[in-house]
Design a protein around this motif. Structure first.
Motif, PDB file in Angstrom:
ATOM      1  N   ALA A   1       0.834  -1.207   0.000  1.00 34.77           N
ATOM      2  CA  ALA A   1       0.000   0.000   0.000  1.00 34.77           C
ATOM      3  C   ALA A   1       0.870   1.260   0.000  1.00 34.77           C
ATOM      4  O   ALA A   1       0.597   2.219  -0.739  1.00 34.77           O
ATOM      5  CB  ALA A   1      -0.936  -0.010   1.200  1.00 34.77           C
ATOM      6  N   ILE A   2       1.916   1.274   0.809  1.00 36.48           N
ATOM      7  CA  ILE A   2       2.793   2.444   0.842  1.00 36.48           C
ATOM      8  C   ILE A   2       3.581   2.559  -0.449  1.00 36.48           C
ATOM      9  O   ILE A   2       3.833   3.664  -0.952  1.00 36.48           O
ATOM     10  CB  ILE A   2       3.728   2.367   2.068  1.00 36.48           C
ATOM     11  CG1 ILE A   2       2.893   2.537   3.346  1.00 36.48           C
ATOM     12  CG2 ILE A   2       4.836   3.406   1.990  1.00 36.48           C
ATOM     13  CD1 ILE A   2       3.701   2.550   4.612  1.00 36.48           C
ATOM     14  N   LEU A   3       3.944   1.444  -1.040  1.00 32.00           N
ATOM     15  CA  LEU A   3       4.650   1.477  -2.318  1.00 32.00           C
ATOM     16  C   LEU A   3       3.774   2.108  -3.404  1.00 32.00           C
ATOM     17  O   LEU A   3       4.230   2.955  -4.176  1.00 32.00           O
ATOM     18  CB  LEU A   3       5.060   0.056  -2.709  1.00 32.00           C
ATOM     19  CG  LEU A   3       6.153  -0.095  -3.766  1.00 32.00           C
ATOM     20  CD1 LEU A   3       7.452   0.526  -3.295  1.00 32.00           C
ATOM     21  CD2 LEU A   3       6.349  -1.568  -4.091  1.00 32.00           C
ATOM     22  N   VAL A   4       2.504   1.720  -3.450  1.00 29.76           N
ATOM     23  CA  VAL A   4       1.577   2.307  -4.423  1.00 29.76           C
ATOM     24  C   VAL A   4       1.343   3.784  -4.127  1.00 29.76           C
ATOM     25  O   VAL A   4       1.272   4.626  -5.034  1.00 29.76           O
ATOM     26  CB  VAL A   4       0.246   1.524  -4.423  1.00 29.76           C
ATOM     27  CG1 VAL A   4      -0.799   2.232  -5.295  1.00 29.76           C
ATOM     28  CG2 VAL A   4       0.470   0.101  -4.926  1.00 29.76           C
ATOM     29  N   TRP A   5       1.225   4.129  -2.851  1.00 32.11           N
ATOM     30  CA  TRP A   5       1.032   5.532  -2.469  1.00 32.11           C
ATOM     31  C   TRP A   5       2.213   6.391  -2.909  1.00 32.11           C
ATOM     32  O   TRP A   5       2.017   7.497  -3.435  1.00 32.11           O
ATOM     33  CB  TRP A   5       0.839   5.610  -0.957  1.00 32.11           C
ATOM     34  CG  TRP A   5       0.881   6.999  -0.410  1.00 32.11           C
ATOM     35  CD1 TRP A   5      -0.026   7.998  -0.614  1.00 32.11           C
ATOM     36  CD2 TRP A   5       1.891   7.554   0.448  1.00 32.11           C
ATOM     37  NE1 TRP A   5       0.352   9.142   0.062  1.00 32.11           N
ATOM     38  CE2 TRP A   5       1.523   8.899   0.716  1.00 32.11           C
ATOM     39  CE3 TRP A   5       3.056   7.045   1.013  1.00 32.11           C
ATOM     40  CZ2 TRP A   5       2.307   9.728   1.524  1.00 32.11           C
ATOM     41  CZ3 TRP A   5       3.819   7.865   1.826  1.00 32.11           C
ATOM     42  CH2 TRP A   5       3.447   9.190   2.072  1.00 32.11           C
TER      43      TRP A   5
ATOM     44  N   LEU B   1      10.156  -1.110   9.104  1.00 31.49           N
ATOM     45  CA  LEU B   1      11.038   0.045   9.273  1.00 31.49           C
ATOM     46  C   LEU B   1      11.047   0.888   8.005  1.00 31.49           C
ATOM     47  O   LEU B   1      11.006   2.127   8.064  1.00 31.49           O
ATOM     48  CB  LEU B   1      12.451  -0.419   9.611  1.00 31.49           C
ATOM     49  CG  LEU B   1      13.503   0.670   9.797  1.00 31.49           C
ATOM     50  CD1 LEU B   1      13.118   1.609  10.936  1.00 31.49           C
ATOM     51  CD2 LEU B   1      14.879   0.047  10.053  1.00 31.49           C
ATOM     52  N   TRP B   2      11.083   0.237   6.857  1.00 32.08           N
ATOM     53  CA  TRP B   2      10.991   0.962   5.579  1.00 32.08           C
ATOM     54  C   TRP B   2       9.689   1.747   5.504  1.00 32.08           C
ATOM     55  O   TRP B   2       9.684   2.923   5.118  1.00 32.08           O
ATOM     56  CB  TRP B   2      11.097  -0.034   4.428  1.00 32.08           C
ATOM     57  CG  TRP B   2      10.952   0.567   3.071  1.00 32.08           C
ATOM     58  CD1 TRP B   2      11.941   1.097   2.284  1.00 32.08           C
ATOM     59  CD2 TRP B   2       9.735   0.694   2.315  1.00 32.08           C
ATOM     60  NE1 TRP B   2      11.421   1.552   1.093  1.00 32.08           N
ATOM     61  CE2 TRP B   2      10.075   1.316   1.090  1.00 32.08           C
ATOM     62  CE3 TRP B   2       8.409   0.347   2.556  1.00 32.08           C
ATOM     63  CZ2 TRP B   2       9.117   1.597   0.110  1.00 32.08           C
ATOM     64  CZ3 TRP B   2       7.458   0.628   1.577  1.00 32.08           C
ATOM     65  CH2 TRP B   2       7.819   1.247   0.377  1.00 32.08           C
ATOM     66  N   CYS B   3       8.590   1.116   5.874  1.00 39.78           N
ATOM     67  CA  CYS B   3       7.294   1.804   5.862  1.00 39.78           C
ATOM     68  C   CYS B   3       7.311   3.005   6.804  1.00 39.78           C
ATOM     69  O   CYS B   3       6.795   4.088   6.470  1.00 39.78           O
ATOM     70  CB  CYS B   3       6.182   0.840   6.271  1.00 39.78           C
ATOM     71  SG  CYS B   3       5.880  -0.506   5.106  1.00 39.78           S
TER      72      CYS B   3
END
Length: 351
Positions: A98-102, A188-190
């Motif tokens: 989800a964060i990657l798409v965002w 952690l990346w998120c």
């Protein structure tokens, strides 16, 4: 003034949003390679158990074995254990994409480096699984004091007693891929992405809370040791250090391929026709082709515009008896002549 041809376009601008139909296959291929490598890196069970016990001894020596009290807390209180199991089984696979798409949609200037950081770190984690297969706490003998909460509360969710895999699909996961913990690494990346790219206090709070909660969950459910979590954070740090060199390498390869594909083919004349001067060269060539060289007559080359007496067309010889002199003279006289009938009304014979 000479003009220089623009450099060939070899790709999209560095800060622009990559096309989704190129990004999605890339991520799918890397994740499939990671999953396949994770399964192949099962290792010997006795070796994995030895590694797990060695980690536990080091933690006890340093008094950092926080997974023991957390695991007892989760097993004794279902209100904590069940949500923790749901979080372990799902958030890892939902929040990260989800964060990657965002980032791809809302923060394209940060997307490429963030995506590269995540992929490089994941591949480094795969190396860790291969070199150091580790038995998680829940698979150690009961005498070591750990309880598998996902097995204890398995009736509440879709998982079974084999890590976070759905019930009956435990054979599709490697239960001894515990070192490093990519649950912690990805969280952690998120968190970093939410902190850096998010707006407002809620994003900042979530950026701090999510990796901390994930670390507590992986230890409380007896899926990872504290040192697994620390190794996951270290892997992300190494991935961040290698992300920009990896991105520059990928860009260099892409630029070289783009230059080769856009290089002109054929004779030098073919490449000259592709220069920026082409729109001016073609009308000039047509005008010169209409000019009759070596004849006694020539068209008027200016419509109402006067030229100086004796002015010659560039690259035409002067008066000297050359056949081209006639054309130059006629052009000069014709360009300076005025329609007599319109100016002074004199008879044609007098003009």
């Amino acid at each position: 003034m000479p003009q220089t041809a623009p450099a060939p376009r070899t790709g999209r601008a560095r800060g622009s949003r990559p096309r989704w139909w190129t990004e999605l296959p890339l991520i799918v291929v890397v994740y499939a390679a990671y999953s396949a490598g994770r399964l192949m890196a099962r290792g010997d069970v006795s070796t994995a158990v030895d590694h797990g016990l060695a980690i536990l001894r080091v933690e006890k020596l340093l008094h950092i074995n926080a997974e023991h009290p957390l695991n007892r807390l989760f097993t004794e209180h279902a209100a904590l254990g069940i949500p923790a199991d749901f979080a372990y089984a799902s958030l890892h696979y939902l929040v990260t994409p989800a964060i990657l798409v965002w980032l791809w949609k809302r923060r394209p200037s940060h997307y490429r480096i963030a995506r590269t950081w995540l992929l490089v770190s994941t591949l480094i984690g795969l190396v860790g699984f291969t070199l150091l297969p580790t038995c998680p706490p829940r698979l150690l003998a009961a005498g070591h004091g750990f309880v598998d909460t996902m097995s204890q509360y398995g009736s509440y969710g879709w998982w079974g007693g084999e890590a976070s895999a759905p019930r009956g699909l435990g054979g599709l996961t490697n239960q001894y891929a515990a070192m490093p913990s990519l649950h912690v690494g990805w969280s952690l990346w998120c968190g970093v992405m939410l902190w850096r790219c998010g707006r407002g206090r809620p994003a900042k709070v979530a950026g701090v809370a999510y990796p901390l909660v994930t670390t507590v969950v992986v230890m409380g459910t007896a899926n990872h040791y504290f040192l697994d979590a620390a190794a996951g954070a270290a892997v992300m740090g190494l991935g961040l250090a290698l992300a920009r060199p990896a991105l520059r390498l990928a860009d260099g390869v892409r630029d070289r391929v783009g230059k080769r594909s856009s290089a002109p083919t054929g004779s030098p004349a073919d490449s000259m026709t592709e220069s920026p001067a082409e729109p001016l060269a073609e009308p000039l060539a047509e005008s010169l082709a209409e000019f009759p060289v070596g004849t006694g007559t020539a068209p008027i080359v200016s419509d109402g515009c006067e030229t100086s007496a004796g002015e010659r067309i560039p690259r035409q010889p002067g008066r000297g008896g050359h056949p081209d002199d006639t054309a130059a003279t006629v052009v000069g006289s014709a360009a300076t002549a005025r329609p007599a009938a319109a100016d002074d009304g004199a008879p044609a014979a007098a003009r």
